[in-house]
Design a protein around this motif. Structure first.
Motif, PDB file in Angstrom:
ATOM      1  N   LEU A  30      38.682  18.406  22.795  1.00 57.68           N
ATOM      2  CA  LEU A  30      39.970  18.862  22.948  1.00 57.68           C
ATOM      3  C   LEU A  30      40.813  17.865  22.810  1.00 57.68           C
ATOM      4  CD1 LEU A  30      41.746  21.433  23.640  1.00 57.68           C
ATOM      5  CD2 LEU A  30      41.849  20.748  25.902  1.00 57.68           C
ATOM      6  N   VAL A  31      40.722  16.563  23.317  1.00 55.67           N
ATOM      7  CA  VAL A  31      41.615  15.690  23.008  1.00 55.67           C
ATOM      8  C   VAL A  31      41.726  15.167  21.909  1.00 55.67           C
ATOM      9  CG1 VAL A  31      42.205  13.172  23.863  1.00 55.67           C
ATOM     10  CG2 VAL A  31      41.544  14.918  25.735  1.00 55.67           C
ATOM     11  N   ILE A  32      40.406  14.715  21.252  1.00 51.83           N
ATOM     12  CA  ILE A  32      40.251  14.357  19.692  1.00 51.83           C
ATOM     13  C   ILE A  32      40.693  15.263  18.886  1.00 51.83           C
ATOM     14  CG2 ILE A  32      38.563  13.944  18.119  1.00 51.83           C
ATOM     15  CD1 ILE A  32      36.660  12.683  20.291  1.00 51.83           C
ATOM     16  N   SER A  33      40.525  16.586  19.195  1.00 47.26           N
ATOM     17  CA  SER A  33      41.214  17.649  18.149  1.00 47.26           C
ATOM     18  C   SER A  33      42.512  17.826  18.089  1.00 47.26           C
ATOM     19  CB  SER A  33      40.705  19.072  18.361  1.00 47.26           C
ATOM     20  OG  SER A  33      41.248  19.624  19.552  1.00 47.26           O
ATOM     21  N   ALA A  34      43.386  17.504  19.468  1.00 46.39           N
ATOM     22  CA  ALA A  34      44.542  17.372  19.522  1.00 46.39           C
ATOM     23  C   ALA A  34      45.249  16.289  18.738  1.00 46.39           C
ATOM     24  CB  ALA A  34      45.231  17.111  21.067  1.00 46.39           C
ATOM     25  N   VAL A  35      44.648  15.095  18.737  1.00 45.82           N
ATOM     26  CA  VAL A  35      45.136  13.939  18.061  1.00 45.82           C
ATOM     27  C   VAL A  35      45.050  14.132  16.565  1.00 45.82           C
ATOM     28  CG1 VAL A  35      44.814  11.533  17.530  1.00 45.82           C
ATOM     29  CG2 VAL A  35      44.569  12.449  19.879  1.00 45.82           C
ATOM     30  N   LEU A  36      43.904  14.790  16.169  1.00 43.36           N
ATOM     31  CA  LEU A  36      43.518  14.920  14.591  1.00 43.36           C
ATOM     32  C   LEU A  36      44.600  15.837  14.062  1.00 43.36           C
ATOM     33  CD1 LEU A  36      39.709  15.221  14.653  1.00 43.36           C
ATOM     34  CD2 LEU A  36      41.253  13.363  13.502  1.00 43.36           C
ATOM     35  N   SER A  37      44.753  17.081  14.885  1.00 44.34           N
ATOM     36  CA  SER A  37      45.734  18.231  14.311  1.00 44.34           C
ATOM     37  C   SER A  37      47.231  17.610  14.335  1.00 44.34           C
ATOM     38  CB  SER A  37      45.797  19.276  15.397  1.00 44.34           C
ATOM     39  OG  SER A  37      46.158  19.236  16.570  1.00 44.34           O
ATOM     40  N   PHE A  38      47.478  16.843  15.218  1.00 44.98           N
ATOM     41  CA  PHE A  38      48.912  16.030  14.934  1.00 44.98           C
ATOM     42  C   PHE A  38      49.060  15.486  13.600  1.00 44.98           C
ATOM     43  CE2 PHE A  38      51.924  12.482  15.648  1.00 44.98           C
ATOM     44  CZ  PHE A  38      52.957  13.214  15.977  1.00 44.98           C
TER      45      PHE A  38
END
Length: 88
Positions: free
Chosen positions: A39-47
């Motif tokens: 969840l944390v990694i995907s939030a950064v990537l999606s940003f």
């Protein structure tokens, strides 16, 4: 396809891809910890990766707010007895 739907599906897709990538990592055995890391990694990537779609969604929402505000003002004017016709 609406910008909000594209952005949401993009976020879910990135999360699913990162979560699938964390499954074979043996450092963390708990699946909930892997989900939180994903969840944390995907939030950064999606940003970074979904910036254009996020801006499109923001523009769509801003237009909807302006349209709603205009309709609300027209309704208030109609209920107050004001009309758009110039009086002689």
């Amino acid at each position: 396809m609406s910008p909000a739907l594209k952005y949401t599906l993009g976020r879910l897709g990135i999360f699913a891809a990162v979560f699938a990538a964390t499954l074979p990592i043996p450092l963390v055995e708990n699946i909930f910890v892997k989900a939180m890391v994903a969840l944390v990694i995907s939030a950064v990537l999606s940003f970074f990766l979904l910036r254009r779609w996020r801006e499109e969604m923001n523009d769509q929402l801003a237009e909807a707010v302006v349209k709603r505000r205009e309709e609300k003002e027209k309704l208030r004017a109609a209920l107050a007895g004001e009309d758009d016709k110039p009086q002689a």
